[in-house]
Scaffold this active site. Structure first.
Site, mmCIF file in Angstrom:
data_model
loop_
_atom_site.group_PDB
_atom_site.id
_atom_site.type_symbol
_atom_site.label_atom_id
_atom_site.label_comp_id
_atom_site.label_asym_id
_atom_site.label_seq_id
_atom_site.Cartn_x
_atom_site.Cartn_y
_atom_site.Cartn_z
ATOM 1 N N HIS A 10 105.523 38.738 33.023
ATOM 2 C CA HIS A 10 106.274 37.820 33.886
ATOM 3 C C HIS A 10 105.712 37.944 35.289
ATOM 4 O O HIS A 10 105.708 39.022 35.882
ATOM 5 C CB HIS A 10 107.772 38.136 33.880
ATOM 6 C CG HIS A 10 108.572 37.142 34.667
ATOM 7 N ND1 HIS A 10 109.157 36.039 34.080
ATOM 8 C CD2 HIS A 10 108.868 37.075 35.990
ATOM 9 C CE1 HIS A 10 109.772 35.337 35.011
ATOM 10 N NE2 HIS A 10 109.617 35.945 36.176
ATOM 11 N N CYS A 11 105.240 36.825 35.834
ATOM 12 C CA CYS A 11 104.582 36.838 37.137
ATOM 13 C C CYS A 11 105.509 36.253 38.199
ATOM 14 O O CYS A 11 105.916 35.086 38.113
ATOM 15 C CB CYS A 11 103.290 36.024 37.073
ATOM 16 S SG CYS A 11 102.370 35.997 38.627
#
Length: 300
Positions: free
Chosen positions: A149-150
């Site tokens: 998850h960025c």
């Protein structure tokens, strides 16, 4: 007492619009320093032919890379990384492949309580999990071929937008490198004894743009090298951590085929955030539910 990182998932969700505004803010500062402060005026001035040529080259290259950077960035932001279809069920054992297909009786009335190690089930989503699928605690759902998850793209990076994320890193590195080299003479001039043209505001903006782009170029280079290594082995960040003790990886098909599993076969689409219709039809991995593997490992 050990820290529970999942306590901060709600805070990460709240960073959404802030991170997008931060990215656009860095782009704005850079644009002001390159176009409005330094090379735009040089192009409009009556300087020598070489100065005008350099300014024109920098501006054209800057705008081309900026266009590709923003295209890839918003493609990652707005593309769903891949979710599990409703009522999805696997046809094959993820670990054994075609050598040992699953039967309907193995699912039982409740897959969650079957205790069958051949069936992957997410108790948080209360659904079956396809191969290479993982649950994201920030998004609150299972993501196909989840890499991570960025917070910078306010989205998960998964099967359907991983190529776009790699291209975003690639064009960000090129753009920040071009900006750093373009502003290097002005940065060096800050430490010289001569008089520097410009107002305090424009000088401060130029200095800030150079420092920011240099920092991003160096950090993105590290991420880019890491992900190139992951693509060459047909693995993800999560899988690389999970299989540290595994000598063989069943999805490693060789560097060429591993690359095609992410970027497709059509070379015209390799450097843009899109796929050809032919690639989407011929490569099941681009849809995130089926992945080819080594036949010798399937039979084991």
């Amino acid at each position: 007492m050990a820290w529970n990182v999942f306590r901060f998932c709600t805070a990460l969700r709240g960073l959404g619009s802030i991170m997008i505004l931060l990215v656009l803010g860095v782009v704005g500062v850079t644009y002001y320093a390159i176009v409005l402060t330094n090379y735009g005026p040089s192009l409009a001035s009556s300087g020598g032919f070489l100065d005008v040529l350099i300014a024109l080259s920098v501006l054209v290259l800057f705008h081309c890379l900026l266009m590709m950077l923003l295209w890839c960035y918003f493609s990652v932001v707005f593309t769903d990384p891949g979710s599990v279809p409703p009522n999805w069920r696997p046809e094959l054992d993820e670990e054994r492949g075609e050598a040992d297909p699953l039967t309907t009786s193995e699912f039982g009335a409740s897959p969650a309580d079957s205790g069958n190690p051949r069936i992957r089930f997410c108790r948080k989503c209360n659904q079956l999990k396809p191969p290479r699928c993982h649950h994201c605690s920030v998004c609150g759902r299972c993501v196909l071929k989840m890499d991570h998850h960025c917070v910078w793209v306010v989205n998960c990076v998964g099967a359907l937008n991983y190529k776009y994320f790699l291209l975003f890193l690639f064009y960000t590195f090129l753009e920040t490198t071009v900006v750093t080299l373009s502003l290097l003479p002005q940065f060096i001039a800050f430490f010289s004894d001569g008089e520097i043209p410009g107002t305090p505001g424009t000088l401060a903006t130029t200095f800030l743009a150079f420092v920011l782009n240099l920092a991003f170029a160096l950090s993105v280079l590290g991420f880019l090298i890491m992900h190139i290594s992951l693509v060459s082995g047909n693995t993800t960040t999560i899988e690389a951590y999970e299989k540290k003790t595994s000598p063989k990886w069943r999805y490693d098909l060789g560097r060429k085929r591993n690359f095609e599993q992410v970027f497709g076969l059509d070379k015209r689409y390799w450097f843009i955030p899109a796929y050809s219709e032919e690639d989407l039809r011929r490569i099941p991995a681009l849809h995130g539910l089926e992945y080819p593997s080594k036949p010798d490992l399937d039979a084991q």
